[in-house]
Design an enzyme around this catalytic site. Structure first.
Site, PDB file in Angstrom:
ATOM      1  N   CYS A   1       0.819  -1.220   0.000  1.00 22.82           N
ATOM      2  CA  CYS A   1       0.000   0.000   0.000  1.00 22.82           C
ATOM      3  C   CYS A   1       0.847   1.262   0.000  1.00 22.82           C
ATOM      4  O   CYS A   1       0.444   2.293  -0.543  1.00 22.82           O
ATOM      5  CB  CYS A   1      -0.958  -0.016   1.191  1.00 22.82           C
ATOM      6  SG  CYS A   1      -0.141  -0.102   2.798  1.00 22.82           S
TER       7      CYS A   1
ATOM      8  N   CYS B   1       5.135  48.369   4.420  1.00 21.97           N
ATOM      9  CA  CYS B   1       4.957  49.374   3.352  1.00 21.97           C
ATOM     10  C   CYS B   1       5.108  48.806   1.957  1.00 21.97           C
ATOM     11  O   CYS B   1       5.025  49.568   0.981  1.00 21.97           O
ATOM     12  CB  CYS B   1       5.951  50.522   3.560  1.00 21.97           C
ATOM     13  SG  CYS B   1       7.683  50.040   3.323  1.00 21.97           S
TER      14      CYS B   1
ATOM     15  N   CYS C   1      10.200  38.550  15.801  1.00 25.01           N
ATOM     16  CA  CYS C   1       8.925  39.166  15.433  1.00 25.01           C
ATOM     17  C   CYS C   1       7.916  38.133  14.937  1.00 25.01           C
ATOM     18  O   CYS C   1       6.705  38.329  15.063  1.00 25.01           O
ATOM     19  CB  CYS C   1       9.142  40.232  14.363  1.00 25.01           C
ATOM     20  SG  CYS C   1       9.933  41.748  14.974  1.00 25.01           S
TER      21      CYS C   1
ATOM     22  N   CYS D   1      11.077  50.791   8.190  1.00 27.43           N
ATOM     23  CA  CYS D   1      10.145  50.049   9.035  1.00 27.43           C
ATOM     24  C   CYS D   1      10.885  49.192  10.062  1.00 27.43           C
ATOM     25  O   CYS D   1      10.409  49.006  11.186  1.00 27.43           O
ATOM     26  CB  CYS D   1       9.229  49.174   8.177  1.00 27.43           C
ATOM     27  SG  CYS D   1       8.139  50.116   7.076  1.00 27.43           S
TER      28      CYS D   1
ATOM     29  N   HIS E   1      -1.877   1.309   7.250  1.00 24.09           N
ATOM     30  CA  HIS E   1      -2.362   1.163   5.878  1.00 24.09           C
ATOM     31  C   HIS E   1      -2.421   2.536   5.220  1.00 24.09           C
ATOM     32  O   HIS E   1      -3.020   3.479   5.763  1.00 24.09           O
ATOM     33  CB  HIS E   1      -3.742   0.511   5.859  1.00 24.09           C
ATOM     34  CG  HIS E   1      -4.294   0.307   4.482  1.00 24.09           C
ATOM     35  ND1 HIS E   1      -3.640  -0.427   3.514  1.00 24.09           N
ATOM     36  CD2 HIS E   1      -5.438   0.755   3.894  1.00 24.09           C
ATOM     37  CE1 HIS E   1      -4.356  -0.426   2.413  1.00 24.09           C
ATOM     38  NE2 HIS E   1      -5.451   0.282   2.618  1.00 24.09           N
TER      39      HIS E   1
END
Length: 924
Positions: free
Chosen positions: A555, A764, A775, A793, A841
């Site tokens: 399988c 931005c 962060c 930023c 399985h």
């Protein structure tokens, strides 16, 4: 560097190292790897040492783990090239370390001429050694560098080996059957300079004094020689078992194993064993002057036993004549020799029956089948080189000689074929012996002192006057009613003919190619067949006997192949990857088999027979020497890794960490950043940003969040956008899952996970120049999302007093400057299949169209026709209910009360998710 110099360096054999101390390291792709002292490592080509911030490093492959890792040189001890092959086959780590500290011993073993005498460590717990002769030294498999020693066992160990010098079809040397062993250097010792002195060191002082004086003299009779002597005007006969002095070197004595029970000596003298005597009734100790060698004319005529229906065997008459006594203790030593009362006696009838069954056949000697749990065998009596063997005068089956008080029961001739079939014998087997047959059940299998072959203790169906109650020579081996216990050599047992023989077990591996699979076969398709999609795919695949038929734990392979090829062409580059003549002979066969026997028929007819996948499993077995690929449970990542290596294709993924070079791999294992990401139910540990804060005690996440978290916390980046991305979910084994549910993201945004590419500032949308791991986990600024900033930023965000301790890292972008906003083009990958596992399985969900409801569920063993030798019936079904699942968020999944059917299997049992980028796949 010139081409010749590069060529010579490539041809230098790789160096081997030994781990000097226990060590733990963190690998970004394989997680935590623990190395143990004594493990062996091989230097990898092109991965030589370089000096980094923490000292010199080496790329090595750990042979005991199969992992390629980067290690500091200081924890490795280089193994000399001439000793590496000798150390490699030793499995015990402590033994490896000790052997490496004895280089002179290893060098002497490596230079020992073939034919030299060696000793095999037979039992470490009892310090037991076996004599052997060195017959072979070298590797056992082609291409291997491990050096083994092939020895031929001698002495008491002869016949306890495993082959005749043949190893897996290759005749490395020739010796008698069951006398060869192939051993590592740790199981051998060098021969001592004086064998007799070494043996004397292990013997008691009184025994050394006797045997040393015996060795100084030259006995007049040899061990095993036939002799006779007169006892009360009756001529008694026997064979010599001991000949030598007892107290004075001038007087020689002979220990005789008698033909008739008229003796009274047990083989001991003053608590020292001189020879092996099965019972005091058959032993005699005499002065040499009273014993004469037996001539051929003095030997008694052969006894004739009627081979007609066997009556009850008559008991030997109990002798009324006084038994022969050993030397009087008063003549030699005040300490008396052990008498008959000091050792257990058995009835002559019991001894008669046992010896009858244990006599060797007169025609040929056969190798006994191996026993699963044999008892430690005692050393048999010494066999002289001049012992009479089978001669042309050997009596037929109805005329058997009398020897040492035992008589053979008449038995039919035994062929080599019958002996090989006796491997089925075990305790509880119903058997028959002799002819006419005696029927019974095996109650015990083991070794008996003096008998070099396995012996079976049988409880007979009917009483036999010569049988016992499960005892032999005074030692009980099993319990049964009196006169029902019989001991025979195991190879003289046959299956009980009163009952039909059971049907032989069917080889399920070869059964795939038998006529039994004729009604389940699938056709070969040579023309390239693209996958179908949408309603056409549902029309082709839906129903029973659809997909790939499962067989014998396949399988893992069925679900993976159906996920990869049934409705997507993203892995079709595997089918057309260039194969050259210089590659493995299995490479081209595997690619042709995969393309024409599996993928194309699956896409054209919607069904593939298990015989096709079994052929692929056999190629994987032949390439990897792992027999488990044809009959054992495997995992999808094992299959994919070996398939890609078999086809000799380039890895799918190229991943680079902050401090390392790019690494290539075929799939990626998702790792949560810490245990806090997956608290156990009922614990007070807060949920990480990976799980929803409203999730309560449930642990739920999405593939997008897991991938981002795994890459960010490990400092990883894709060096190039992959065309296909197989992702393994964070679970260990078949039961332990780190999350209660994982929501497969329909689309996967990997834009911010690419290296050296333009990225947008999270605030931005300018060009991002910094990213911050702290962060990402900060609960005040949208936790669980990528945080990357431009210069402005970044300064503003980290001015806050809570973030002043953050350490943002610079983003690696393409060379050159960029001004203005960044284009909003994102690198998106799409989910096209999910492989799931439940109770060992594997099944799969496959997306077959653009709609949210276009999902198929495949199970290669959904039903079965017939019993143990029946057939698995594969099934594909449509799963429109999944459309509602993919419209939910993680928070909404957490609030679901109960999950059932395909939705539960997809969320709770996901094992591997397959993503692809259709645009990039065209260029692969």
């Amino acid at each position: 560097m010139s081409g010749d110099a590069r060529h010579s360096r490539r041809r230098r054999p790789p160096r081997m190292y030994m781990v000097a101390s226990d060590y733990k390291l963190q690998d970004h792709l394989e997680g935590t790897i623990r190395l143990q002292r004594g493990q062996l490592c091989v230097e990898q080509e092109g991965g030589g040492g370089h000096r980094g911030g923490r000292g010199e490093h080496l790329w090595v492959k750990v042979l005991d783990l199969g992992s390629v890792v980067k290690l500091e040189r200081q924890i490795l001890t280089e193994v000399p090239s001439d000793l590496a092959g000798l150390i490699e086959p030793v499995s015990d780590l402590d033994t490896r370390v000790k052997l490496l500290s004895r280089p002179h011993f290893l060098q002497k073993l490596a230079s020992l001429p073939l034919g030299s005498d060696v000793r095999v460590i037979w039992s470490r717990s009892q310090s037991e050694l076996a004599e052997a002769e060195l017959r072979y030294r070298g590797p056992l498999n082609r291409g291997s560098s491990a050096i083994y020693f092939g020895v031929q066992l001698k002495g008491w160990a002869a016949g306890r080996g495993k082959s005749n010098g043949n190893y897996k079809g290759h005749q490395l040397f020739v010796c008698p059957e069951a006398c060869a062993l192939f051993l590592p250097a740790s199981d051998l010792t060098l021969p001592r300079s004086s064998r007799s002195s070494g043996e004397q060191e292990r013997q008691p002082a009184n025994q050394k004094s006797i045997l040393s004086r015996a060795a100084e003299s030259s006995p007049a009779l040899s061990i095993g020689q036939r002799v006779c002597f007169s006892q009360e005007e009756v001529l008694q006969r026997g064979s010599v078992q001991f000949c030598g002095p007892l107290n004075t070197p001038t007087a020689l004595y002979v220990g005789v194993l008698l033909d008739n029970p008229v003796g009274s000596w047990d083989g001991y003298y003053k608590n020292t064993k001189l020879c092996s005597i099965p019972s005091p009734e058959f032993g005699a100790l005499l002065p040499l002057s009273k014993v004469t060698a037996e001539s051929r004319s003095e030997r008694p005529p052969l006894a004739v036993i009627n081979p007609k229906p066997l009556p009850k065997l008559p008991l030997l008459p109990q002798t009324t004549k006084p038994a022969l006594q050993p030397l009087s203790p008063t003549q030699r030593d005040p300490q008396p020799a052990p008498g008959p009362s000091d050792r257990p006696l058995i009835q002559p009838s019991m001894l008669l029956s046992a010896k009858q069954a244990l006599q060797p056949p007169s025609k040929i000697a056969l190798r006994p089948p191996p026993l699963t749990t044999p008892k430690p065998a005692l050393i048999p009596p010494p066999v002289p080189p001049n012992k009479p063997q089978a001669t042309p005068t050997t009596p037929p089956s109805d005329q058997l000689p009398s020897s040492n008080g035992f008589h053979n029961l008449p038995s039919p001739p035994i062929t080599e074929q019958r002996a090989e079939l006796n491997s089925w014998l075990e305790v509880g087997s119903m058997v028959e012996v002799n002819d006419p047959p005696l029927f019974g059940v095996i109650r015990w299998i083991g070794q008996i002192s003096g008998i070099p072959e396995p012996v079976a203790g049988i409880e007979l169906d009917q009483e036999l006057s010569a049988a016992t109650d499960g005892s032999y020579l005074g030692e009980r081996h099993f319990r049964c009613p009196a006169n029902k216990g019989l001991f025979v050599k195991l190879r003289n047992c046959r299956r009980d003919s009163r009952f039909p023989a059971p049907e032989p077990s069917i080889n399920q591996v070869d059964r795939c190619n038998s006529i039994a699979f004729a009604n389940w076969s699938s056709k070969r398709v040579d023309e390239h067949t693209p996958p179908v999609s949408g309603p056409d795919a549902r029309l082709m695949y839906e129903g029973f006997k659809k997909g790939i038929q499962g067989h014998l734990n396949s399988c893992y392979l069925d679900a993976t192949l159906f996920s990869m090829f049934s409705c997507s062409s993203s892995f079709d580059w595997l089918l057309f990857w260039p194969t050259g003549a210089q590659l493995s002979p299995h490479c081209k066969s595997a690619q042709d088999l995969l393309r024409c026997e599996i993928v194309n028929p699956l896409r054209r007819f919607g069904y593939v027979c298990a015989s096709k996948t079994m052929a692929l499993r056999k190629l994987l077995k032949a390439e990897t020497a792992d027999s488990g690929f044809t009959n054992e449970e495997k995992d999808p990542e094992e299959f994919l890794n070996q398939l890609f290596l078999l086809l000799r294709v380039e890895p799918l993924l190229k991943i680079r960490s902050v401090s390392q070079q790019a690494q290539e791999c075929f799939l990626y294992q998702l790792f949560p950043p810490s245990t806090s990401a997956c608290p156990s139910p009922g614990s007070a540990v807060p949920l990480s940003p990976l799980a929803s804060p409203s999730a309560g005690l449930q642990r739920v996440s999405s593939v997008q969040a897991l991938l981002e978290s795994s890459f960010i916390h490990a400092g990883l980046k894709f060096t190039e956008a992959p065309s296909c991305l197989p992702l393994l979910m964070p679970r260990f084994g078949k039961e332990f899952k780190m999350f209660d549910a994982i929501l497969p993201s329909l689309t996967l945004d990997i834009t911010d996970l690419l290296d050296e590419t333009l990225r947008q500032c999270s605030i931005c949308q300018s060009v991002a120049q910094w990213e911050c791991l702290q962060c990402y986990d900060d609960v005040d600024i949208t936790p669980g999302q990528m945080k990357q900033y431009c210069n402005t930023c970044n300064t503003q965000v980290h001015t806050h007093k809570r973030r002043q301790t953050h350490t943002p890292s610079a983003v690696r972008g393409p060379q050159g400057s960029w001004e203005g906003p960044v284009p909003g083009v994102r690198q998106i990958m799409h989910l096209f299949a999910v492989t799931c596992i439940e109770t060992s399985h594997y099944v799969s969900f496959v997306k077959h169209g653009p709609e949210h409801s276009d999902w198929l569920f495949f199970d290669s063993m959904a039903d079965r026709e017939g019993g143990e030798n029946g057939f698995n019936v594969p099934q594909v079904s449509w799963c429109p209910e999944l459309s509602e699942l993919f419209s939910l968020s993680v928070d909404e999944v957490c609030r679901l009360d109960a999950l059932r059917g395909p939705v539960r299997r997809l969320l709770c049992d996901s094992y591997m998710c397959l993503y692809h980028c259709p645009q990039l796949t065209l260029y692969k």
